[in-house]
Design a protein around this motif. Structure first.
Motif, PDB file in Angstrom:
ATOM      1  N   PRO A   1      11.150 -11.189  -2.313  1.00 22.83           N
ATOM      2  CA  PRO A   1      12.187 -10.319  -2.274  1.00 22.83           C
ATOM      3  C   PRO A   1      12.100  -9.533  -1.097  1.00 22.83           C
ATOM      4  O   PRO A   1      13.236  -9.283  -0.216  1.00 22.83           O
ATOM      5  CB  PRO A   1      11.779  -9.504  -3.417  1.00 22.83           C
ATOM      6  CG  PRO A   1      11.101 -10.288  -4.375  1.00 22.83           C
ATOM      7  CD  PRO A   1      10.232 -11.276  -3.609  1.00 22.83           C
ATOM      8  N   THR A   2      10.787  -9.104  -0.405  1.00 21.81           N
ATOM      9  CA  THR A   2      10.784  -8.555   0.872  1.00 21.81           C
ATOM     10  C   THR A   2      11.394  -9.377   2.045  1.00 21.81           C
ATOM     11  O   THR A   2      12.001  -8.915   2.812  1.00 21.81           O
ATOM     12  CB  THR A   2       9.473  -8.131   1.128  1.00 21.81           C
ATOM     13  OG1 THR A   2       8.873  -7.602   0.103  1.00 21.81           O
ATOM     14  CG2 THR A   2       9.226  -7.438   2.276  1.00 21.81           C
ATOM     15  N   VAL A   3      11.155 -10.545   2.000  1.00 19.59           N
ATOM     16  CA  VAL A   3      11.696 -11.541   3.069  1.00 19.59           C
ATOM     17  C   VAL A   3      13.124 -11.561   2.988  1.00 19.59           C
ATOM     18  O   VAL A   3      14.163 -11.452   4.011  1.00 19.59           O
ATOM     19  CB  VAL A   3      10.988 -12.637   3.366  1.00 19.59           C
ATOM     20  CG1 VAL A   3      11.729 -13.839   4.019  1.00 19.59           C
ATOM     21  CG2 VAL A   3       9.715 -12.796   3.678  1.00 19.59           C
ATOM     22  N   THR A   4      13.679 -11.824   1.629  1.00 20.94           N
ATOM     23  CA  THR A   4      15.022 -11.759   1.347  1.00 20.94           C
ATOM     24  C   THR A   4      15.570 -10.705   1.809  1.00 20.94           C
ATOM     25  O   THR A   4      16.519 -10.647   2.413  1.00 20.94           O
ATOM     26  CB  THR A   4      15.160 -12.147  -0.210  1.00 20.94           C
ATOM     27  OG1 THR A   4      14.596 -13.264  -0.440  1.00 20.94           O
ATOM     28  CG2 THR A   4      16.646 -12.248  -0.338  1.00 20.94           C
TER      29      THR A   4
ATOM     30  N   LYS B   1      12.456  -5.756  -5.480  1.00 24.31           N
ATOM     31  CA  LYS B   1      11.225  -5.859  -4.471  1.00 24.31           C
ATOM     32  C   LYS B   1      10.064  -4.464  -4.637  1.00 24.31           C
ATOM     33  O   LYS B   1       8.924  -4.850  -4.980  1.00 24.31           O
ATOM     34  CB  LYS B   1      11.305  -5.694  -2.834  1.00 24.31           C
ATOM     35  CG  LYS B   1      10.301  -5.638  -2.125  1.00 24.31           C
ATOM     36  CD  LYS B   1      10.866  -5.255  -0.579  1.00 24.31           C
ATOM     37  CE  LYS B   1      11.364  -4.002  -0.521  1.00 24.31           C
ATOM     38  NZ  LYS B   1      10.317  -2.635  -0.308  1.00 24.31           N
ATOM     39  N   THR B   2      10.667  -3.283  -4.734  1.00 22.43           N
ATOM     40  CA  THR B   2      10.006  -2.029  -5.119  1.00 22.43           C
ATOM     41  C   THR B   2       9.190  -2.403  -6.454  1.00 22.43           C
ATOM     42  O   THR B   2       7.928  -1.934  -6.671  1.00 22.43           O
ATOM     43  CB  THR B   2      10.781  -0.839  -4.862  1.00 22.43           C
ATOM     44  OG1 THR B   2      11.216  -0.816  -3.375  1.00 22.43           O
ATOM     45  CG2 THR B   2       9.637   0.019  -5.035  1.00 22.43           C
TER      46      THR B   2
ATOM     47  N   SER C   1       0.805  -1.241  -0.145  1.00 20.77           N
ATOM     48  CA  SER C   1      -0.221   0.159   0.050  1.00 20.77           C
ATOM     49  C   SER C   1       0.939   1.314  -0.071  1.00 20.77           C
ATOM     50  O   SER C   1       0.540   2.183  -0.903  1.00 20.77           O
ATOM     51  CB  SER C   1      -0.954  -0.127   1.264  1.00 20.77           C
ATOM     52  OG  SER C   1      -1.913  -1.252   1.065  1.00 20.77           O
ATOM     53  N   LEU C   2       2.073   1.208   0.836  1.00 12.60           N
ATOM     54  CA  LEU C   2       2.949   2.254   0.857  1.00 12.60           C
ATOM     55  C   LEU C   2       3.426   2.628  -0.372  1.00 12.60           C
ATOM     56  O   LEU C   2       3.506   3.679  -0.841  1.00 12.60           O
ATOM     57  CB  LEU C   2       3.707   2.516   2.244  1.00 12.60           C
ATOM     58  CG  LEU C   2       4.820   3.417   2.291  1.00 12.60           C
ATOM     59  CD1 LEU C   2       4.450   4.645   2.584  1.00 12.60           C
ATOM     60  CD2 LEU C   2       5.940   2.590   3.126  1.00 12.60           C
ATOM     61  N   ILE C   3       4.090   1.620  -1.131  1.00 14.32           N
ATOM     62  CA  ILE C   3       4.709   1.880  -2.177  1.00 14.32           C
ATOM     63  C   ILE C   3       3.790   2.311  -3.334  1.00 14.32           C
ATOM     64  O   ILE C   3       4.279   3.319  -4.022  1.00 14.32           O
ATOM     65  CB  ILE C   3       5.304   0.618  -2.572  1.00 14.32           C
ATOM     66  CG1 ILE C   3       6.716   0.224  -1.764  1.00 14.32           C
ATOM     67  CG2 ILE C   3       5.685   0.662  -4.131  1.00 14.32           C
ATOM     68  CD1 ILE C   3       7.057  -1.154  -1.902  1.00 14.32           C
ATOM     69  N   ARG C   4       2.603   1.724  -3.442  1.00  7.80           N
ATOM     70  CA  ARG C   4       1.714   2.158  -4.559  1.00  7.80           C
ATOM     71  C   ARG C   4       1.341   3.640  -4.032  1.00  7.80           C
ATOM     72  O   ARG C   4       1.246   4.234  -5.123  1.00  7.80           O
ATOM     73  CB  ARG C   4       0.484   1.182  -4.550  1.00  7.80           C
ATOM     74  CG  ARG C   4       0.917  -0.147  -5.064  1.00  7.80           C
ATOM     75  CD  ARG C   4      -0.330  -0.948  -5.251  1.00  7.80           C
ATOM     76  NE  ARG C   4      -0.015  -2.239  -6.115  1.00  7.80           N
ATOM     77  CZ  ARG C   4      -0.909  -3.102  -6.517  1.00  7.80           C
ATOM     78  NH1 ARG C   4      -2.081  -2.675  -6.493  1.00  7.80           N
ATOM     79  NH2 ARG C   4      -0.423  -3.991  -6.999  1.00  7.80           N
TER      80      ARG C   4
ATOM     81  N   PRO D   1      19.950  -3.985  -4.282  1.00  4.21           N
ATOM     82  CA  PRO D   1      19.564  -4.524  -5.128  1.00  4.21           C
ATOM     83  C   PRO D   1      18.333  -5.200  -5.026  1.00  4.21           C
ATOM     84  O   PRO D   1      17.470  -5.176  -5.780  1.00  4.21           O
ATOM     85  CB  PRO D   1      20.832  -5.637  -5.771  1.00  4.21           C
ATOM     86  CG  PRO D   1      21.971  -5.047  -4.914  1.00  4.21           C
ATOM     87  CD  PRO D   1      21.439  -4.202  -3.774  1.00  4.21           C
ATOM     88  N   VAL D   2      18.176  -6.032  -4.013  1.00  6.57           N
ATOM     89  CA  VAL D   2      17.308  -6.503  -3.470  1.00  6.57           C
ATOM     90  C   VAL D   2      15.959  -5.640  -3.327  1.00  6.57           C
ATOM     91  O   VAL D   2      14.618  -5.797  -3.632  1.00  6.57           O
ATOM     92  CB  VAL D   2      17.200  -7.481  -1.992  1.00  6.57           C
ATOM     93  CG1 VAL D   2      16.017  -8.166  -1.953  1.00  6.57           C
ATOM     94  CG2 VAL D   2      18.478  -8.496  -2.400  1.00  6.57           C
ATOM     95  N   ASP D   3      16.319  -4.412  -2.852  1.00  4.41           N
ATOM     96  CA  ASP D   3      15.008  -3.589  -2.493  1.00  4.41           C
ATOM     97  C   ASP D   3      14.587  -2.961  -3.610  1.00  4.41           C
ATOM     98  O   ASP D   3      13.602  -2.769  -3.658  1.00  4.41           O
ATOM     99  CB  ASP D   3      15.713  -2.549  -1.516  1.00  4.41           C
ATOM    100  CG  ASP D   3      14.782  -1.366  -0.987  1.00  4.41           C
ATOM    101  OD1 ASP D   3      13.576  -2.179  -0.566  1.00  4.41           O
ATOM    102  OD2 ASP D   3      14.985  -0.463  -0.543  1.00  4.41           O
ATOM    103  N   ILE D   4      15.390  -2.845  -4.738  1.00  2.00           N
ATOM    104  CA  ILE D   4      14.978  -2.243  -6.034  1.00  2.00           C
ATOM    105  C   ILE D   4      13.954  -3.215  -6.676  1.00  2.00           C
ATOM    106  O   ILE D   4      12.904  -2.803  -7.158  1.00  2.00           O
ATOM    107  CB  ILE D   4      16.249  -1.706  -6.773  1.00  2.00           C
ATOM    108  CG1 ILE D   4      17.127  -0.675  -6.370  1.00  2.00           C
ATOM    109  CG2 ILE D   4      15.654  -1.510  -8.264  1.00  2.00           C
ATOM    110  CD1 ILE D   4      18.226  -0.450  -6.908  1.00  2.00           C
TER     111      ILE D   4
END
Length: 132
Positions: free
Chosen positions: A61-64, A119-120, A18-21, A114-117
């Protein structure tokens, strides 16, 4: 530490979607904007329009990312602190802890970026006719 981060990120994934969107909505063309009015509105509409499982899109990816962040923080803070103390310029005080935290934060950011990008991007994508 890593297990706690993984469990917490799994539970928090719907709120993060929700936050990202909501934050990326303004960058979309007007006709593609979702116009969520609140986190609760976003959660409700995502579930209604895209299905319940969409709330956990990008969960892997969020868990990773959470595991990488916790591992990097735990591994680098103590090493940085010992390294600073071994120079002879630092005592085990607030300045040393601050410096070790800064070093650990930098290492954590570099490891998780890299994982954060990924994931987003996964969490922000729209599905049209069953395809991203």
């Amino acid at each position: 530490g890593m297990t706690a981060g993984a469990v917490g990120s799994f539970i928090g994934t719907p709120a993060e979607i929700s936050l990202i969107r909501m934050t990326s909505d303004g960058r979309l063309p007007v006709e593609q904007q979702r116009r969520y009015t609140s986190v609760f509105n976003a959660l409700y509409r995502i579930t209604k329009e895209e299905g319940l499982l969409t709330l956990w899109r990008g969960c892997g990816p969020t868990v990773t990312r959470a595991i990488v962040v916790n591992a990097a923080q735990l591994a680098t803070y103590s090493q940085a602190k010992q390294g600073l103390l071994s120079t002879g310029y630092f005592k085990d005080d607030l300045l040393c802890h601050f410096g070790a935290s800064m070093i650990s934060g930098l290492a954590t950011t570099l490891a998780s970026m890299p994982v954060d990008i990924a994931k987003t991007r996964i969490q922000n994508m729209k599905i049209i006719d069953g395809k991203p």
